[in-house]
Design a protein around this motif. Structure first.
Motif, PDB file in Angstrom:
ATOM      1  N   UNK A 126       0.563  -1.367   0.015  1.00  0.00           N
ATOM      2  CA  UNK A 126       0.045  -0.490  -0.107  1.00  0.00           C
ATOM      3  C   UNK A 126       1.153   1.286  -0.087  1.00  0.00           C
ATOM      4  N   UNK A 127       1.586   1.216   1.013  1.00  0.00           N
ATOM      5  CA  UNK A 127       2.705   2.503   0.850  1.00  0.00           C
ATOM      6  C   UNK A 127       4.240   2.623   0.230  1.00  0.00           C
ATOM      7  N   UNK A 128       5.102   1.387  -0.191  1.00  0.00           N
ATOM      8  CA  UNK A 128       5.769   1.385  -0.899  1.00  0.00           C
ATOM      9  C   UNK A 128       5.480   0.523  -1.671  1.00  0.00           C
ATOM     10  N   UNK A 151       5.846  -4.765  17.472  1.00  0.00           N
ATOM     11  CA  UNK A 151       5.371  -4.108  16.256  1.00  0.00           C
ATOM     12  C   UNK A 151       6.071  -4.486  14.507  1.00  0.00           C
ATOM     13  N   UNK A 152       5.207  -5.802  13.987  1.00  0.00           N
ATOM     14  CA  UNK A 152       6.011  -6.666  13.405  1.00  0.00           C
ATOM     15  C   UNK A 152       4.717  -6.842  12.160  1.00  0.00           C
ATOM     16  N   UNK A 153       5.003  -6.220  11.102  1.00  0.00           N
ATOM     17  CA  UNK A 153       6.889  -6.095  10.469  1.00  0.00           C
ATOM     18  C   UNK A 153       7.250  -5.051  11.015  1.00  0.00           C
ATOM     19  N   UNK A 166      -6.261   3.088  14.023  1.00  0.00           N
ATOM     20  CA  UNK A 166      -6.467   1.887  12.339  1.00  0.00           C
ATOM     21  C   UNK A 166      -5.378   2.143  11.579  1.00  0.00           C
ATOM     22  N   UNK A 167      -4.307   2.815  11.674  1.00  0.00           N
ATOM     23  CA  UNK A 167      -4.006   3.340  11.283  1.00  0.00           C
ATOM     24  C   UNK A 167      -1.442   2.407  12.077  1.00  0.00           C
ATOM     25  N   UNK A 168      -2.204   1.969  12.929  1.00  0.00           N
ATOM     26  CA  UNK A 168      -1.359   0.709  13.446  1.00  0.00           C
ATOM     27  C   UNK A 168      -1.267  -0.641  13.137  1.00  0.00           C
ATOM     28  N   UNK A 188      -0.148  -1.230   9.415  1.00  0.00           N
ATOM     29  CA  UNK A 188       0.755  -1.430   9.510  1.00  0.00           C
ATOM     30  C   UNK A 188       1.817  -2.991  10.181  1.00  0.00           C
ATOM     31  N   UNK A 189       0.934  -3.572  10.888  1.00  0.00           N
ATOM     32  CA  UNK A 189       0.689  -4.652  11.928  1.00  0.00           C
ATOM     33  C   UNK A 189       0.438  -6.078  10.759  1.00  0.00           C
TER      34      UNK A 189
END
Length: 441
Positions: free
Chosen positions: A155-157, A347-349, A412-414, A417-418
């Protein structure tokens, strides 16, 4: 120590066929200094394979790594015990190894010798590990996204087919697990994995636990643990790249995962220093920094297929003083940074999304996804910049509407990312989830 040099019988026959018709000039080993061997009386090119026959009749292979006056400097592929007077015979060829579809599902070493106990290789051919330079004008454009199954990356990278990316992290932050997740969920046709300089136990863990039998069936693992000679460690990454090039030339999209590029540079440093090169930066000779672009530029897209390459780079500190890391960062098409702070918090990854970038994400994503990603990063960055203020209770709600929105959406953001190892997340689902998070902002 091997009684013979342990190559396949096919490889021995192949070398015999390629020997020049004239008899090679046999030299004599005159000096042994650590891993470096010096011979006189033989004529060989740099990179050529020489056969060494000891006084007790044992036979080994070594590669020419340099010259000193009238002496030929060699380095063996294995740890061997030699004495002056051993015979040195040039074979007239450079290193070759088996390549082909017969490697699928196999675990091999840097010479192409199986180490998985599943018998000899079949349906392969011996090829040189060297390659011709690609004309930059014949490279195909990178405009198709590659699904790696990692939500934050998709989504981001977003990565493109044929992109080269560095995975920067210290030890123990989940690099191998992240590579295993990519192998399991990627949409690439074939995955080539190079485990370079790993601990011996980690090779087994990666193949059996992280990769698994189903994913291994469409992957090839080149494993050279840390206890192998520097020449074999350097050869491993060239071999893995040559395998990926074979499948690219066959019209497939290959994913090349290398763990780690730092250990390749360290092995190249050992060889260079042993051959008499002078260190120029942090103990690295200049040849290391000339080899890096030659190796990394072998990835990319052609008219037939592509090689998407992800190289791990070890960074023990956050200081930007590692010459290998900085050199690699300037060559690659992006970098993904793993954070120890995130890993320690569970927090993974542990991807530091603000310190990471993909230089080709705008070329392989839609305008809608670009806007959603930009808004996501704005909110996440704004919260991180004010985290100290929030942690001591100095912020009053309503004084900064943007920060209020970031605080509201932080769970929601975290959550986005997890991602657990077992969680499946196709590319389209990643984009849809990203857009739904930022719609209310």
């Amino acid at each position: 120590m091997l009684a013979n040099y342990g190559f396949h019988e096919k490889l021995r026959e192949y070398r015999v066929q390629l020997q020049p018709p004239q008899l090679p000039v046999t030299g004599e080993l005159t000096r042994v200094t650590g891993q470096l061997l010096e011979a006189t009386g033989c004529v060989a090119r740099c990179g050529e394979i020489c056969r060494i026959e000891t006084t007790d009749g044992s036979i080994f292979d070594a590669e020419v790594v340099g010259f000193d006056d009238n002496k030929t400097c060699l380095m063996p592929y294995d740890d061997i015990e030699l004495v002056p007077g051993s015979k040195v015979t040039p074979l007239g060829i450079k290193h070759r190894a088996p390549i082909g579809v017969g490697l699928l599902g196999r675990v091999i070493d840097s010479r192409g010798e199986p180490i998985d106990g599943h018998g000899p290789l079949e349906n392969v051919e011996f090829r040189s590990l060297e390659t011709t330079e690609l004309n930059p004008l014949t490279r195909a454009p990178i405009n198709t996204p590659l699904d790696v199954g990692i939500r934050s990356i998709n989504g981001l990278l977003t990565l493109g087919q044929g992109q080269r990316v560095g995975l920067f992290a210290a030890s123990g932050l989940g690099k191998s697990v992240l590579l295993g997740m990519m192998t399991r969920r990627t949409t690439a046709d074939i995955t080539v994995i190079c485990l370079l300089g790993e601990r011996g136990r980690e090779v087994r863990e990666y193949v059996q636990d992280i990769l698994g039998p189903e994913e291994l069936s469409r992957a090839i693992v080149v494993a050279v643990p840390a206890d192998h000679t520097p020449l074999r460690r350097v050869t491993a990454i060239s071999y893995a790249t040559a395998i990926a090039e074979y499948f690219r030339d066959c019209g497939q999209n290959a994913l090349l995962l290398v763990d780690s590029l730092t250990r390749y540079a360290q092995a190249a440093r050992e060889i260079g220093l042993a051959a008499g090169e002078l260190p120029v930066t942090r103990g690295y000779p200049a040849s290391v920094f000339s080899k890096l672009p030659q190796l990394l530029e072998r990835g990319g897209c052609t008219s037939s297929g592509s090689i998407t390459a992800i190289y791990t780079v070890l960074k023990e500190t956050d200081d930007d003083d590692d010459p290998v890391a900085e050199s690699v960062k300037s060559i690659l098409d992006g970098h993904i940074v793993l954070s120890r702070k995130l890993a320690e918090s569970g927090h993974f990854p542990a991807i530091d999304i603000l310190a990471s970038t993909s230089r080709l994400k705008d070329a392989v994503t839609s305008p809608a996804q670009q806007q959603a990603a930009q808004r996501f990063l704005q909110l996440y960055s704004h919260y991180q910049q004010n985290q100290d203020l929030l942690s001591v209770g100095m912020y009053q709600a309503g004084s900064d509407p943007e920060l209020d929105k970031a605080i509201e959406l932080l769970p929601s953001l975290n959550s986005y990312l997890r991602q657990s190892i077992q969680q499946e997340m196709p590319f389209e689902s990643c984009v849809t989830k990203l857009q739904s998070i930022v719609e209310s902002s």
